[in-house]
Design a protein around this motif. Structure first.
Motif, PDB file in Angstrom:
ATOM      1  N   TRP A 212       2.409   0.399   8.883  1.00  0.00           N
ATOM      2  CA  TRP A 212       1.272  -0.525   8.792  1.00  0.00           C
ATOM      3  C   TRP A 212       0.853  -1.070  10.148  1.00  0.00           C
ATOM      4  O   TRP A 212      -0.334  -1.046  10.486  1.00  0.00           O
ATOM      5  CB  TRP A 212       1.577  -1.657   7.811  1.00  0.00           C
ATOM      6  N   PRO A 379      -4.323  -3.282   6.939  1.00  0.00           N
ATOM      7  CA  PRO A 379      -2.874  -3.009   6.958  1.00  0.00           C
ATOM      8  C   PRO A 379      -2.010  -4.271   6.945  1.00  0.00           C
ATOM      9  O   PRO A 379      -0.928  -4.272   6.344  1.00  0.00           O
ATOM     10  CB  PRO A 379      -2.688  -2.231   8.272  1.00  0.00           C
ATOM     11  N   LYS A 382      -1.602  -5.465   3.480  1.00  0.00           N
ATOM     12  CA  LYS A 382      -0.686  -4.631   2.714  1.00  0.00           C
ATOM     13  C   LYS A 382       0.779  -4.848   3.082  1.00  0.00           C
ATOM     14  O   LYS A 382       1.664  -4.738   2.237  1.00  0.00           O
ATOM     15  CB  LYS A 382      -1.036  -3.152   2.942  1.00  0.00           C
ATOM     16  N   ASP A 383       1.047  -5.147   4.345  1.00  0.00           N
ATOM     17  CA  ASP A 383       2.425  -5.233   4.825  1.00  0.00           C
ATOM     18  C   ASP A 383       2.931  -6.666   4.731  1.00  0.00           C
ATOM     19  O   ASP A 383       2.610  -7.506   5.564  1.00  0.00           O
ATOM     20  CB  ASP A 383       2.500  -4.742   6.272  1.00  0.00           C
ATOM     21  N   ARG A 384       3.749  -6.920   3.737  1.00  0.00           N
ATOM     22  CA  ARG A 384       4.338  -8.248   3.580  1.00  0.00           C
ATOM     23  C   ARG A 384       5.740  -8.327   4.157  1.00  0.00           C
ATOM     24  O   ARG A 384       6.348  -9.391   4.195  1.00  0.00           O
ATOM     25  CB  ARG A 384       4.381  -8.633   2.094  1.00  0.00           C
TER      26      ARG A 384
END
Length: 414
Positions: A212, A379, A382-384
Motif C-alpha cells: 500500500w 491506498p 485501505k491500509d490500516r
C-alpha cells in the motif's frame, strides 16, 4: 538537515528552478527537459537501492551522497553542451538517493527511540530550506548560472563532511558498528530478535508488507513531478506577471513553507497515519492543479506554491513513518523502497508531462498530475496496519502489555 538541503533542495530539485536558464543556453524543449529530469529521478532510484545494500556502512553511504551530488553539480557548472549537462544532472540526482537511507541509519544509532520520528521529519524538512537557498542562489548569480552550480557542488561536499564529523563525535558509534545490528542488516533484528531474513525479510515479503505505501508513493510522485520539473517554467511564462523575479519568488515561497514539513510527526500523532497521508497528498494535488490553472495570478500561484511546499515535505515525512512503522526491523530498507517508488512515479510522470505540457497553457498537464495525487489517498484508506502501531512516548504502555512500551521506529537492542 543541511545535507538534505544540499542534495535535495539544491542538487536534485534545483533543476526545475534553473530549467529556464538551461533552456536558453542549450535550446531544450519540454520533452527533452522532462526526459533529463526522469534520468535524475532514475539515478536516485539506483543510488537508493545501492544504499540499501550498504546499509551496514552508513558512513560510506553518506560519503557517496556528498561525492555524487558534488561531482554531478560540478559537471553541470562546466557543461559545454546538453549531453554533459544531462549526465551531470543524472549524477547529482544520485546524491539524494544515497543520503536518505544513510541518514535513517545514523539517526537510528545516534538518537533515542522516543525522539526518532520527530528527528526523521526535521531532517526531511531540509528539502524546503534547500529550495529557499536555491532561490537566493539564483537571484545572486543571475545570468551566471554556472557559478550557482559550482556553489552547489561545494555545499554538497561540505555538508556530507559535516554529517560524518557529527557521527564520529560519538565515541561509541564506530566501535558499536561491529556489534550492533543496523536497521537493514541481515544479522540480529533491530529489536534484538532473530535476523530479518528469518522473519520473512526477503524482497517478496517486503513488497507484500509495503504494497500500500509503495502504491501510494508512486502515485504521489507522479503528481509532484509537474511542479518539481515545470513549476518555475510555467510561472516564468505566465502572461500576466511572469519573469524571473515572479517565478523565483514563487519557488522560494514553496521552499519556505516546505520547512513546515518538520511538523509531519506531530500531524501523525494528532490525527493518524492514514489521515495525515490523506491530508498531505490531497493538499499537494490540489495545489498542483491550482498552479496549472492560475500560474499568472500572483495570490493564487503563490498560495499554491506555499501549500505544495508544505504538503510535499510533510507527505514525504509521513511516507518515512509509514514504511518504518510497517517494518521497524528493516527501517532503512523500507525507507529506500518507499522513496524508490516515489521517484519511479516522478520519473515516469516527468517524461509524460514533458510531451503533454504547453508552458503557456499548462492547465491540462497539471490537472492530470493533480488527479494522480488524489488517487494516492486511496491506498492509505485501505491500509490500516500502520495505524495499529502508534507512536508513544517511552512512559506510555501498549494496550497488549503492561510491561513493554509501544513499538517505536528503528528500535535499538535493549
Amino acid at each position: 538537515m543541511a545535507l538534505i538541503a544540499a542534495v535535495y533542495g539544491l542538487a536534485r530539485f534545483g533543476y526545475g528552478l534553473f530549467l529556464p536558464r538551461f533552456t536558453e543556453t542549450f535550446d531544450l524543449g519540454s520533452a527533452v527537459s522532462g526526459t533529463i529530469q526522469a534520468g535524475s529521478f532514475a539515478s536516485y532510484c539506483v543510488a537508493a537501492v545501492l544504499a540499501a545494500g550498504l546499509g551496514a556502512r552508513p558512513r560510506l553511504v553518506i560519503g557517496l551522497a556528498g561525492a555524487t551530488a558534488a561531482l554531478g553539480s560540478a559537471a553541470v557548472a562546466a557543461a559545454p553542451g546538453p549531453g554533459v549537462l544531462a549526465a551531470g544532472l543524472v549524477l547529482a540526482g544520485a546524491g539524494a538517493g544515497f543520503a536518505s537511507p544513510g541518514l535513517v541509519t545514523l539517526i537510528g544509532r545516534n538518537i533515542s527511540p522516543g525522539r526518532q520520528e520527530r528527528a526523521q521529519t526535521i531532517v526531511n524538512a531540509g528539502t524546503g530550506a534547500g529550495i529557499v537557498g536555491a532561490g537566493i542562489l539564483m537571484l545572486l548569480t543571475a545570468a551566471q548560472w554556472r557559478a550557482g552550480w559550482a556553489v552547489i557542488a561545494v555545499l554538497a561536499a561540505l555538508t556530507a563532511a559535516a554529517v560524518l564529523r557529527a557521527d564520529s563525535a560519538r565515541a561509541d558509534s564506530t566501535r558499536a558498528d561491529s556489534a550492533r545490528p543496523t536497521a537493514s542488516s541481515g544479522r540480529a533484528g533491530a529489536d534484538g530478535g532473530p535476523p530479518a531474513e528469518a522473519r520473512g525479510g526477503n524482497s517478496i515479503s517486503l513488497a507484500r508488507t509495503l504494497a500500500w505505501p509503495l502504491t501510494a508513493a508512486a502515485l504521489a510522485g507522479a503528481s509532484s513531478a509537474a511542479v518539481w520539473t515545470f513549476g518555475r517554467t510555467v510561472t516564468a511564462a505566465a502572461p500576466d506577471y511572469g519573469g524571473d523575479a515572479y517565478s523565483i519568488g514563487a519557488w522560494m515561497v514553496l521552499g519556505a513553507f516546505g520547512v513546515l514539513g518538520a511538523f509531519a510527526g506531530r500531524i501523525v500523532q494528532a490525527l493518524s497515519l492514514a489521515a495525515a497521508w490523506a491530508l498531505t497528498s490531497a493538499s499537494m494535488a490540489a495545489a498542483t492543479i491550482a498552479l496549472g490553472l492560475f500560474p499568472g495570478v500572483l495570490p493564487a500561484a503563490y498560495a499554491a506554491a506555499a501549500v505544495f511546499g508544505a504538503a510535499y515535505t510533510a507527505m514525504s515525512g509521513v511516507l518515512i513513518l509509514w514504511a518504518v512503522r510497517l517494518m521497524p526491523e528493516r527501517a532503512s530498507t523500507a525507507t529506500v523502497a518507499a522513496f524508490v517508488a516515489l521517484a519511479v512515479g516522478q520519473s515516469v510522470s516527468a517524461v509524460v508531462l514533458g510531451f503533454l505540457l504547453n508552458p503557456v497553457e499548462p492547465a491540462a498537464a497539471f490537472t492530470a498530475a493533480g488527479l494522480a495525487g488524489f488517487l494516492a489517498v486511496l491506498p492509505a484508506v485501505k491500509d490500516r496496519a500502520a495505524d495499529k502501531v502508534r507512536f508513544r512516548t517511552p512512559q506510555r504502555r501498549s494496550a497488549g502489555s503492561a510491561a513493554e512500551p509501544d513499538p517505536a521506529p528503528v528500535r535499538k537492542p535493549s
